[in-house]
Design a protein around this motif. Structure first.
Motif, PDB file in Angstrom:
ATOM      1  N   SER A 139       1.054  -1.570   0.417  1.00 29.15           N
ATOM      2  CA  SER A 139       0.351   0.009   0.299  1.00 29.15           C
ATOM      3  C   SER A 139       1.224   1.308  -0.363  1.00 29.15           C
ATOM      4  O   SER A 139       0.691   2.615  -1.083  1.00 29.15           O
ATOM      5  CB  SER A 139      -0.959   0.046   1.400  1.00 29.15           C
ATOM      6  N   ILE A 140       2.300   1.585   1.179  1.00 35.31           N
ATOM      7  CA  ILE A 140       2.089   3.061   0.933  1.00 35.31           C
ATOM      8  C   ILE A 140       3.540   2.804  -0.617  1.00 35.31           C
ATOM      9  O   ILE A 140       3.574   3.494  -0.873  1.00 35.31           O
ATOM     10  CB  ILE A 140       3.883   2.303   1.721  1.00 35.31           C
ATOM     11  N   ARG A 141       4.217   2.014  -0.863  1.00 28.79           N
ATOM     12  CA  ARG A 141       4.453   1.851  -2.110  1.00 28.79           C
ATOM     13  C   ARG A 141       3.549   2.374  -3.882  1.00 28.79           C
ATOM     14  O   ARG A 141       4.106   2.681  -4.380  1.00 28.79           O
ATOM     15  CB  ARG A 141       5.227   0.535  -2.970  1.00 28.79           C
ATOM     16  N   HIS A 142       2.198   1.552  -3.255  1.00 32.78           N
ATOM     17  CA  HIS A 142       1.007   2.273  -4.875  1.00 32.78           C
ATOM     18  C   HIS A 142       0.744   3.362  -4.356  1.00 32.78           C
ATOM     19  O   HIS A 142       0.892   4.594  -5.327  1.00 32.78           O
ATOM     20  CB  HIS A 142      -0.220   0.895  -4.792  1.00 32.78           C
ATOM     21  N   ASN A 143       0.640   4.550  -2.827  1.00 31.13           N
ATOM     22  CA  ASN A 143       0.505   5.561  -2.705  1.00 31.13           C
ATOM     23  C   ASN A 143       1.817   6.182  -3.222  1.00 31.13           C
ATOM     24  O   ASN A 143       1.976   7.579  -4.061  1.00 31.13           O
ATOM     25  CB  ASN A 143      -0.069   5.502  -0.781  1.00 31.13           C
ATOM     26  N   GLU A 144       2.630   6.082  -3.228  1.00 29.95           N
ATOM     27  CA  GLU A 144       4.239   6.820  -3.653  1.00 29.95           C
ATOM     28  C   GLU A 144       4.030   7.132  -4.725  1.00 29.95           C
ATOM     29  O   GLU A 144       4.442   7.383  -5.442  1.00 29.95           O
ATOM     30  CB  GLU A 144       5.411   5.931  -2.770  1.00 29.95           C
TER      31      GLU A 144
END
Length: 231
Positions: free
Chosen positions: A1-6
């Motif tokens: 989720s963090i990577r997609h948000n980034e």
């Protein structure tokens, strides 16, 4: 989720996409909860800090990272003529010292020169010998955070021949082998093509690929220069 948000909301979207590209290029599997516990640190601590370094340094750091060594089972690789090969416990448990080719094969096939370099099965075996000894430190309390070290008792002694180049025995041989692989013309063409395919079109032309290779040559493989050529 963090990577997609980034990727979606980053104030540096080009950098975010480059980060995603290299994370996918040096992919790790979902075995043994790698995806749960190791993907985040691997992306943040190995891939991202190398975006402004050389491709050679990125390959070395990835190759000797906890995540990649565990993903490709290099801790299980032991030279058949190594010190550990003659240990009594191996005879008792009927566990002979054998090499695991996974890491060496991916280093050649997916991370550097590609099959276009026409390496042989013997080249894979010899590179696996070079890589013997690079292992994880295991303990019951630090299973996922033990450091990587070079265990000379697992290293295959003697000289190795990979793609016609001779490598001495010991810890330093892996860095020398990686340096030769990333400076191989097949590696430059393979990486340049994959970058153009990811950022421009599924079928990049020679006109697109050549400037990236030239940037690589002129900069000694500096990723910021290579990235700029792609953009």
């Amino acid at each position: 989720s963090i990577r997609h948000n980034e990727g979606i909301n980053s104030s540096h979207p080009v950098l975010a996409k480059l980060w995603m590209f290299w994370g996918n290029f040096f992919a790790i599997s979902e075995k043994d909860f790698l995806a749960n516990y190791s993907t985040g640190p691997y992306q943040r601590e190995i891939i991202r800090p190398n975006l402004n370094q050389s491709f050679e340094k990125m390959v070395y750091d990835v190759t000797t990272s906890w995540a990649m060594i565990h993903h490709l089972d290099n801790s299980e690789s032991a030279g058949p003529k190594s010190v550990t090969a003659s240990e009594a416990w191996r005879r008792r448990k009927k566990e002979p010292a054998t090499i695991n080719e996974n890491h060496a094969r991916e280093l050649l096939e997916l991370h550097t020169v590609s099959p276009n370099a026409n390496y042989t099965q013997e080249d894979v075996i010899q590179l696996a010998y070079v890589m013997t000894g690079w292992r994880q430190k295991w303990s019951k309390t630090q299973l996922e955070t033990g450091s990587i070290f070079f265990d000379r008792d697992y290293h295959q002694p003697g000289k190795k021949n990979v793609l016609g180049k001779i490598y001495k025995s010991g810890k330093k041989s892996l860095a020398v082998a990686i340096k030769d692989l990333v400076n191989n013309p097949h590696c430059r063409e393979f990486i340049a093509t994959k970058l153009c395919r990811h950022f421009i079109t599924d079928y990049p032309t020679e006109e697109m690929i050549i400037p990236v290779i030239e940037a690589w040559d002129q900069s000694g493989g500096a990723l910021p220069v290579i990235h700029k050529a792609v953009v």
